[in-house]
Design an enzyme around this catalytic site. Structure first.
Site, PDB file in Angstrom:
ATOM      1  N   SER A 153       3.307  -1.088   2.311  1.00 15.04           N
ATOM      2  CA  SER A 153       2.819  -1.901   3.425  1.00 15.04           C
ATOM      3  C   SER A 153       1.627  -1.241   4.097  1.00 15.04           C
ATOM      4  CB  SER A 153       3.927  -2.106   4.461  1.00 15.04           C
ATOM      5  OG  SER A 153       3.431  -2.761   5.612  1.00 15.04           O
ATOM      6  N   TYR A 166       9.704   2.197   9.648  1.00 13.16           N
ATOM      7  CA  TYR A 166       9.192   1.316   8.598  1.00 13.16           C
ATOM      8  C   TYR A 166       7.938   1.915   7.968  1.00 13.16           C
ATOM      9  CZ  TYR A 166       7.554  -3.076   6.461  1.00 13.16           C
ATOM     10  OH  TYR A 166       7.118  -4.049   5.578  1.00 13.16           O
ATOM     11  N   LYS A 170       7.638   3.026   4.064  1.00 13.00           N
ATOM     12  CA  LYS A 170       6.723   2.308   3.186  1.00 13.00           C
ATOM     13  C   LYS A 170       5.628   3.222   2.631  1.00 13.00           C
ATOM     14  CE  LYS A 170       8.258  -1.905   2.896  1.00 13.00           C
ATOM     15  NZ  LYS A 170       8.789  -2.368   1.583  1.00 13.00           N
TER      16      LYS A 170
END
Length: 304
Positions: A153, A166, A170
């Site tokens: 991401s 997150y 990622k």
């Protein structure tokens, strides 16, 4: 242009029961692949278990004339990852590609991030990829062919406020991709990554009330899953011979991420002081003639 055909191939997609994962499953099946839809149906925070999402996607693919089977084990565990691989082998006798897509979401200001939530993000993204890719790699190594797609991401690579766990997970996917690509090269295994953006339940959750405004709806409508899924289909196909490739995909644009180092400043004596760094910072940070290493050894060799 020859059509990319996945007939005869078997692809495992983690987190395949909803959102982008579902779009990947449907695109791959449409191109002829037999798909293992791997999803334990947890909520976006990682809690709960619901077999329906994976089963529904698999059933829809079969109803459309394709081949698919659901796996509802938890990919964030070692046993859950191995179960998915074994199911693919039992059902179809082979495994050609893995799309490591599973994950959850949580947002909070950095100083308020709870440790258990941070660990959960690493477990449901990075460890989930590891637990599936490791046994898949062994299968692919034996057959001399494999395609592994890690879902990363831009929120990690470039950063996004309130997404510490997150972002860390990622970005870790890219480190895992690099090693798998290097170790898999001699066995016909490629490892690549995608940084997608689409209007999924995670995106809507992060936007909260803004998702229901006119601007919010317009923004989400511009981020369609069908702008991303074909990119994954390419990376999971035999047509993709490149490895360590990271593609950004959203709004109809596909671009390549380049992770490199500047040529920098080299001390004539081999000694470096803090003052040297300060006085040569413009030269150190000059991005002209950027070096994009394929491994740590490439960067070391650039100074020889």
């Amino acid at each position: 242009m020859n059509r990319i055909d996945l007939a005869g191939r078997v692809v495992l997609v983690t987190g395949g029961g909803r959102g982008l994962g579902e779009a990947y499953c449907r695109e791959l099946a449409h191109r002829g692949a037999a798909v293992v839809v791997h999803d334990n149906g947890s909520g976006i925070g990682g809690r709960g278990h619901d077999p329906a999402p994976a089963q529904d996607v698999a059933a829809a693919i079969v109803d459309d004339g394709g081949r698919a089977v659901a796996c509802v084990s938890d990919s964030s565990t070692d046993a859950g990852g191995r179960e998915a691989i074994m199911l693919a082998l039992r059902e179809y006798g082979r495994l050609d590609a893995v799309v490591a897509n599973a994950g959850i979401i949580h947002d909070d200001s950095f100083e308020d991030w709870p440790t258990d939530r941070f660990e959960a993000l690493l477990r449901h993204h990075l460890m989930a990829a590891f637990h599936v890719v490791r046994p898949a790699f062994a299968v692919m190594k034996d057959t001399g062919y494999g395609r592994i797609v890690f879902v990363s991401s831009a929120a990690g690579v470039f950063g996004q406020p309130r997404l510490a766990g997150y972002a860390a997970a990622k970005t870790g996917m890219l480190g895992l991709m690099n090693v798998v690509a290097l170790e898999g090269a001699e066995f016909g295994i490629t490892a690549n990554a995608i940084m997608p953006m689409a209007a999924t339940r995670m995106a809507r959750a992060l936007m909260a009330d803004a998702a229901d405004t006119a601007d919010g709806r317009e923004f989400l409508d511009s981020l369609r899953v069908d702008q991303v899924a074909p990119v994954v289909a390419y990376l999971a196909s035999e047509s993709c011979s490149r490895t360590q490739l990271v593609l950004s995909a959203f709004r109809g644009r596909v671009a390549a991420l380049q992770i490199g180092v500047t040529r920098g400043w080299i001390s004539e004596t081999g000694m470096v002081s803090a003052e040297d760094v300060a006085s040569h910072l413009d030269e150190i940070t000059d991005t002209h003639d950027l070096l994009v290493p394929g491994s740590i050894f490439d960067e070391m060799a650039s100074l020889s």
